[in-house]
Design a protein around this motif. Sequence first.
Motif, mmCIF file in Angstrom:
data_model
loop_
_atom_site.group_PDB
_atom_site.id
_atom_site.type_symbol
_atom_site.label_atom_id
_atom_site.label_comp_id
_atom_site.label_asym_id
_atom_site.label_seq_id
_atom_site.Cartn_x
_atom_site.Cartn_y
_atom_site.Cartn_z
ATOM 1 N N GLY A 64 27.634 44.958 30.770
ATOM 2 C CA GLY A 64 29.019 45.548 30.566
ATOM 3 C C GLY A 64 29.797 44.586 29.372
ATOM 4 N N GLY A 65 31.124 44.763 29.537
ATOM 5 C CA GLY A 65 32.053 44.254 28.478
ATOM 6 C C GLY A 65 31.703 42.574 28.496
ATOM 7 N N HIS A 117 37.784 46.323 32.603
ATOM 8 C CA HIS A 117 38.227 47.107 33.653
ATOM 9 C C HIS A 117 37.475 47.025 35.061
ATOM 10 C CE1 HIS A 117 35.161 50.039 33.798
ATOM 11 N NE2 HIS A 117 35.889 50.916 34.795
ATOM 12 N N ASP A 118 36.543 46.345 34.969
ATOM 13 C CA ASP A 118 35.588 45.869 36.020
ATOM 14 C C ASP A 118 34.461 44.922 35.675
ATOM 15 O OD1 ASP A 118 33.408 47.064 34.605
ATOM 16 O OD2 ASP A 118 33.058 48.669 35.764
ATOM 17 N N ASP A 162 30.348 44.109 36.040
ATOM 18 C CA ASP A 162 29.112 44.724 35.911
ATOM 19 C C ASP A 162 27.952 44.068 36.182
ATOM 20 O OD1 ASP A 162 30.135 47.757 35.073
ATOM 21 O OD2 ASP A 162 30.938 46.369 33.466
HETATM 22 MN MN MN Z 1 32.599 47.118 32.705
#
Ligand code: MN
Length: 399
Positions: free
Chosen positions: A193-194, A203-204, A206
Amino acid sequence: QVDESKEVESIVPSYACQRRTTLENHNTVFTDALSLLAESAELSDEDGRGVAFRRAAAVLKALHSPVTDLLQLRGLPCLGGHSLRVIKDVLENGASSEVECTKQSERFKALKVLTGIFGVGSKTAERWIREGIHSLPQLQDSAHTLNRAQQAGLEHYDDLNQPVTKAEGDAIGEIVAKAVMSVLPGVQITLIGGFRRGKLTGHDVDFLITHPEEGREVGLMPKVVSWLESKGFLLYQKTTRNSYLESKDGPARPSSNMDRFERCFSIFKLPEDAKQGTTQTETLTEDTPEDTCRLTTPSLVKDEGSESTKRANLKPWRAVRVDLVVSPISQFAFALLGWTGSKLFERELRRWAGHEKAMSLSSHALYDNTQSKYLRASSEEEIFAHLGLEYIPPSERNA
Ligand code: MN
Ligand code: CTP
Ligand code: MN
Ligand code: MN
């Protein structure tokens, strides 16, 4: 000046997966405007319009200098009439009237507040808005029964709408590593993810989990979840088992964004001291920049007031959204590529594969329709090579 920029223009290829897009953005004033219109379109289930604005924003993100004149945009791909009008408006007036109008509209504000609840998508929000529900108190006063995800989302609304820092991501990583190692030694865990793309907030968090011996990863997730639950680290979780093998329509569905890995969408309870105990000691003072989407919403505490809000913030833990995905090692490279993002970069990769190479790319496999065979890969580099693309590292996939 115009001539100089024309040279820059001519080298911007049209697929985002052909370009290097770092986090350094020289055109935030334009990309913020276009991204907001993309978001508004997506929240109204106008995905085609949403993608068009995302593509336009991504082209501007890839430029190495600020746009100061519309002439500089001549020859750039993906800039439609609507996007150009928005850019022109920003250039001439400092802001786009359409963006300002959207931001202030009751509908958009309500969609943002309601979809800010974990487990609430645009369709549900839309239905509630039609019933006159525009805010969280109105939702709570309504007779609606929320599903388990939405209840958790509402309960942890403020925490989940506060950006997750890299330090918090690392702290979660240590917990997840401990969990997987204690249920199956030799497991590999990768941040995706990011954060893998170098973002400072998200936002989370991963994670991709695999085991070097094919097959050993089967059934891993329920054990990991049990371990985490027994230690009190989970506020919510929904595990979906792997449905890849039993599927009838083949592994590579280019039109679909969804994969079929064993996965867990969860909300972690991250103790404050776990965050400080990480080796990655990042100063937490500079996080949450103004432009991150922190929502200003009424507190959910019943006796709403600054005292109770303060008390609520003093709790010794915070809720964090965490996604866990398990992949067999044979599909690991595809899962890694598919879960690193950005979402637009992924979409463009699949479009490139389908339209330019007659191939179908998914997070499981790459299928060559011309040769009627699957193309193996054990690294992201190999997948880019199969696709006839120059390798783009994660930090340059921020389209
Ligand atoms: Mn993410
Ligand atoms: N993804 C996916 N299937 C899903 C959800 C996500 O394949 N059901 C992929 C997305 O395409 C993306 C990656 O997983 O490439 C991460 O998704 P997400 O966490 O939503 O976005 P991030 O890029 O990590 O952004 P953020 O930092 O805000 O979390
Ligand atoms: Mn630059
Ligand atoms: Mn995610």
